[in-house]
Design a protein around this motif. Sequence first.
Motif, PDB file in Angstrom:
ATOM      1  N   LEU A 105      -2.163   0.712   2.826  1.00  0.00           N
ATOM      2  CA  LEU A 105      -2.304   1.252   1.472  1.00  0.00           C
ATOM      3  C   LEU A 105      -3.775   1.519   1.215  1.00  0.00           C
ATOM      4  CD1 LEU A 105      -0.792   1.774  -1.264  1.00  0.00           C
ATOM      5  CD2 LEU A 105      -1.450  -0.552  -1.896  1.00  0.00           C
ATOM      6  N   LEU A 106      -4.064   2.735   0.762  1.00  0.00           N
ATOM      7  CA  LEU A 106      -5.453   3.109   0.478  1.00  0.00           C
ATOM      8  C   LEU A 106      -5.538   3.584  -0.961  1.00  0.00           C
ATOM      9  CD1 LEU A 106      -8.366   3.860   1.319  1.00  0.00           C
ATOM     10  CD2 LEU A 106      -7.448   5.975   2.273  1.00  0.00           C
ATOM     11  N   GLU A 107      -6.374   2.913  -1.750  1.00  0.00           N
ATOM     12  CA  GLU A 107      -6.587   3.315  -3.145  1.00  0.00           C
ATOM     13  C   GLU A 107      -7.885   4.099  -3.193  1.00  0.00           C
ATOM     14  OE1 GLU A 107      -7.629   0.114  -5.792  1.00  0.00           O
ATOM     15  OE2 GLU A 107      -8.368   1.639  -7.184  1.00  0.00           O
ATOM     16  N   ILE A 108      -7.814   5.320  -3.683  1.00  0.00           N
ATOM     17  CA  ILE A 108      -8.979   6.179  -3.561  1.00  0.00           C
ATOM     18  C   ILE A 108      -8.963   7.293  -4.605  1.00  0.00           C
ATOM     19  CG2 ILE A 108      -7.939   7.821  -1.937  1.00  0.00           C
ATOM     20  CD1 ILE A 108     -10.496   7.674  -0.294  1.00  0.00           C
ATOM     21  N   ASP A 109     -10.135   7.845  -4.900  1.00  0.00           N
ATOM     22  CA  ASP A 109     -10.210   8.961  -5.853  1.00  0.00           C
ATOM     23  C   ASP A 109      -9.633  10.237  -5.221  1.00  0.00           C
ATOM     24  OD1 ASP A 109     -12.786  10.783  -4.917  1.00  0.00           O
ATOM     25  OD2 ASP A 109     -12.934   8.663  -4.357  1.00  0.00           O
ATOM     26  N   VAL A 110      -9.434  11.246  -6.055  1.00  0.00           N
ATOM     27  CA  VAL A 110      -8.730  12.463  -5.626  1.00  0.00           C
ATOM     28  C   VAL A 110      -9.461  13.195  -4.488  1.00  0.00           C
ATOM     29  CG1 VAL A 110      -7.943  14.750  -6.408  1.00  0.00           C
ATOM     30  CG2 VAL A 110      -7.575  12.738  -7.843  1.00  0.00           C
ATOM     31  N   GLN A 111     -10.758  13.355  -4.622  1.00  0.00           N
ATOM     32  CA  GLN A 111     -11.505  14.058  -3.575  1.00  0.00           C
ATOM     33  C   GLN A 111     -11.361  13.347  -2.237  1.00  0.00           C
ATOM     34  OE1 GLN A 111     -12.624  13.307  -6.584  1.00  0.00           O
ATOM     35  NE2 GLN A 111     -12.916  15.322  -7.527  1.00  0.00           N
ATOM     36  N   GLY A 112     -11.437  12.019  -2.259  1.00  0.00           N
ATOM     37  CA  GLY A 112     -11.301  11.227  -1.028  1.00  0.00           C
ATOM     38  C   GLY A 112      -9.924  11.375  -0.413  1.00  0.00           C
ATOM     39  N   ALA A 113      -8.902  11.370  -1.274  1.00  0.00           N
ATOM     40  CA  ALA A 113      -7.516  11.483  -0.791  1.00  0.00           C
ATOM     41  C   ALA A 113      -7.325  12.790  -0.019  1.00  0.00           C
ATOM     42  CB  ALA A 113      -6.547  11.419  -1.963  1.00  0.00           C
ATOM     43  N   LEU A 114      -7.878  13.871  -0.552  1.00  0.00           N
ATOM     44  CA  LEU A 114      -7.713  15.172   0.104  1.00  0.00           C
ATOM     45  C   LEU A 114      -8.434  15.202   1.453  1.00  0.00           C
ATOM     46  CD1 LEU A 114      -7.893  17.616  -2.940  1.00  0.00           C
ATOM     47  CD2 LEU A 114      -5.914  16.469  -1.918  1.00  0.00           C
ATOM     48  N   LYS A 115      -9.556  14.508   1.535  1.00  0.00           N
ATOM     49  CA  LYS A 115     -10.257  14.442   2.831  1.00  0.00           C
ATOM     50  C   LYS A 115      -9.457  13.626   3.845  1.00  0.00           C
ATOM     51  CE  LYS A 115     -14.869  15.136   1.018  1.00  0.00           C
ATOM     52  NZ  LYS A 115     -15.996  14.365   0.460  1.00  0.00           N
ATOM     53  N   VAL A 116      -8.834  12.534   3.372  1.00  0.00           N
ATOM     54  CA  VAL A 116      -8.005  11.712   4.267  1.00  0.00           C
ATOM     55  C   VAL A 116      -6.844  12.553   4.797  1.00  0.00           C
ATOM     56  CG1 VAL A 116      -6.439   9.732   4.402  1.00  0.00           C
ATOM     57  CG2 VAL A 116      -8.643   9.509   3.248  1.00  0.00           C
ATOM     58  N   LYS A 117      -6.217  13.328   3.910  1.00  0.00           N
ATOM     59  CA  LYS A 117      -5.095  14.181   4.317  1.00  0.00           C
ATOM     60  C   LYS A 117      -5.549  15.188   5.378  1.00  0.00           C
ATOM     61  CE  LYS A 117      -0.733  15.616   3.662  1.00  0.00           C
ATOM     62  NZ  LYS A 117       0.463  14.773   3.767  1.00  0.00           N
TER      63      LYS A 117
END
Lengths: 208, 208
Positions: free
Chosen positions: B102-114
């Motif tokens: 589980l990774l809790e992260i801001d929106v910009q970070g989430a898109l980079k992870v994807k």
Amino acid sequence: MAKHRSQKGTLFVISGPSGTGKGTVCKELLKENDLKLSISMTTRQPREGEQNGRDYFFVTREEFEKNIAEGNLLEYADVFGNLYGTPKDAVVRQLERGRNVLLEIDVQGALKVKEAMNEAVLVFLLPPSMKVLQERLSGRGTDSEEVIQRRFREALNEIRLLGEYDYYVVNDDLEEAVADVAAVVRAESRRVPGKVKPIIRDYEEEDN
Amino acid sequence: MAKHRSQKGTLFVISGPSGTGKGTVCKELLKENDLKLSISMTTRQPREGEQNGRDYFFVTREEFEKNIAEGNLLEYADVFGNLYGTPKDAVVRQLERGRNVLLEIDVQGALKVKEAMNEAVLVFLLPPSMKVLQERLSGRGTDSEEVIQRRFREALNEIRLLGEYDYYVVNDDLEEAVADVAAVVRAESRRVPGKVKPIIRDYEEEDN
């Protein structure tokens, strides 16, 4: 944001080989989930305890063929000499009211439903093993040995169609299997695709 | 059939604008679900009660930049002057062990992870309304009025990126929101794509 929730319903198709426990899983699932069961039409004789309009719509072959002719079946199939079908009108009506519909059906029927309604979500119920499946088929005591063996041979061919399905659930522990399907139902209602624009619009309108 | 369950883990990314309750939802989610929390690295100062290695890895800017140089960050971003990043090694190690992360992260970070891991499952946490979001941001009492207003303006731009996500969860009632995410985690483990061949093989081998 209640609007997000009042969307069109989803058709969930629970399917799998004979003896995997589709009926029991669906029965348990309906107890605690807001699902409307789709009732099939069949020409087979009612088993003990089965009620017309609750378990199936028991009809004559003539009545069944009239429904085919009128285009009122989402799918239908001849299973071991009996006709089974899914009345289309009732399902579509529920979905448009925003209700989720549960359809318990054999593998061939499930694939036809997916063809007719690509947005349907297909769940394949798997036995814990082929050995357990054989035991379950024999233990049911409602079918002849010939029918049991035919169903068992058919099961592996059906399992080979798994790739056409969206989800699989192994019915080892009933409670776990029901919780798996319930999770699928809940998660599907939170899927983004197809809902992006109306959701964003809600927040934008409020902001202006 | 235990084999079906011992597959590779999935990375679940819980994301959304500031003030939507990512932290609280994740904390509750971890209580009853078999998930391993990914701990972020940050150069920001610890808030009261936060512990190094539990809430974040608190590092100096120099240490952080060393991690960037060594390619050990799945994503990293400058958020309001502080650096935040996700150590890659730890996540990949857990997934290969079959653990869900589980990774809790801001929106910009989430898109980079994807971008870096297309198989990651992204969940967008939405506020019940923009009005409630404003109240939550103000009520937190940890940020200046300027930061609060910047975060609020940013929220709508972030919500407009919803289409990049797999699931959305409205955090109106905390318990319901947690149950929604838990359902996503459970349902994803039962998805068919990518698992068809090994599952069919299990049943075929037994049958021969």
